[in-house]
Write a protein that holds these residues in place. Sequence first.
Motif, mmCIF file in Angstrom:
data_model
loop_
_atom_site.group_PDB
_atom_site.id
_atom_site.type_symbol
_atom_site.label_atom_id
_atom_site.label_comp_id
_atom_site.label_asym_id
_atom_site.label_seq_id
_atom_site.Cartn_x
_atom_site.Cartn_y
_atom_site.Cartn_z
ATOM 1 N N ASP A 170 -38.865 12.082 159.681
ATOM 2 C CA ASP A 170 -39.734 11.752 158.565
ATOM 3 C C ASP A 170 -41.129 12.196 158.575
ATOM 4 O O ASP A 170 -41.696 12.137 159.824
ATOM 5 N N SER B 219 -48.966 10.646 152.043
ATOM 6 C CA SER B 219 -47.457 11.172 151.400
ATOM 7 C C SER B 219 -46.333 10.713 152.568
ATOM 8 O O SER B 219 -46.584 10.559 153.781
ATOM 9 N N SER C 154 -42.443 12.128 153.315
ATOM 10 C CA SER C 154 -41.241 13.025 153.322
ATOM 11 C C SER C 154 -40.304 12.675 154.139
ATOM 12 O O SER C 154 -40.256 12.737 155.380
ATOM 13 N N VAL D 157 -37.899 15.848 157.526
ATOM 14 C CA VAL D 157 -38.665 17.194 157.556
ATOM 15 C C VAL D 157 -38.982 17.817 158.759
ATOM 16 O O VAL D 157 -38.978 19.040 158.692
ATOM 17 N N HIS E 82 -41.960 22.262 159.774
ATOM 18 C CA HIS E 82 -41.307 21.862 158.651
ATOM 19 C C HIS E 82 -40.423 22.813 157.951
ATOM 20 O O HIS E 82 -40.465 23.930 158.496
ATOM 21 N N ASP F 269 -36.494 23.388 151.438
ATOM 22 C CA ASP F 269 -36.677 23.025 150.131
ATOM 23 C C ASP F 269 -36.297 24.173 149.154
ATOM 24 O O ASP F 269 -36.872 25.352 149.537
#
Length: 255
Positions: free
Chosen positions: A58, A64, A66, A69, A77, A243
């Motif tokens: 993570d 933030s 995420s 990732v 990432h 993503d």
Amino acid sequence: MNFLNWYKEQSKKHGAAKAVKLFADVYGSRLKSELVNKILSKKVECPICGWRGHKFYDYIDGESFSYGVECPQCLSHGRHRALFSWLKNDFRLAEKSGWALVCAPEKPIAPLWNSSGSLKVIKLDIEPVRGVDVLADLQEIPFADNSYDIIWCHHVLEQIPDDKKALSEFFRVLKPSSGMLIVSSAMARDEKTNEFGHSNINHFGNWRIYGQDFPQKLAGCNFSVEKVEFNLTKQDYEKFGIDREEKIYICRKAV
Ligand SMILES: [Zn+2]
């Protein structure tokens, strides 16, 4: 990760109390990830360094969180893995020649820029980091007109006070017809770009959040704009932790 350096950096950014909490969150998350990677089947893979495991780390910082990732080995990432896969397999960087200007070079994919013996690569940043060759501001690029075959610039324009000036500089130094500016930015789902008018500390110091109008902004600076299609299957996206919203554009001087 060097936890001591990381803690010092977070403490400077957020204050000691928040840094302690962040440290506890990150450390706890790492332990959990390491445990699942030890006991559960391997289902993700980093195309850059070859690491395989059940889940990527993570990413947690003051602003933030995420989930799953960051590659534990090369710290890439999803965005880096997408760029690497495309640059290596689809763009075939190893077969390119001429001159490439790499802005704010991404550490995990840096070795790939040496894959072509015929491509002369100049790495540029405003800070003396990541082994850059030239310190410069993108609003005033210190190179001649029409001098580069490839310009590479990802998640940088949102940090520039005058992004139109930077794009006009890219246009100026890019070779006509064959020259390619390969560019992306952090884009929100909003239709329009949100300009802050200043460096916003609540948004990583950025000057704006681009909306879905980012390609129109590129076209507005006299580029012809083509969206890159990733040659990846649904399984590849999941396996490499990329993503599906990731977007890259190739810009050429419009004739
Ligand atoms: Zn990796």
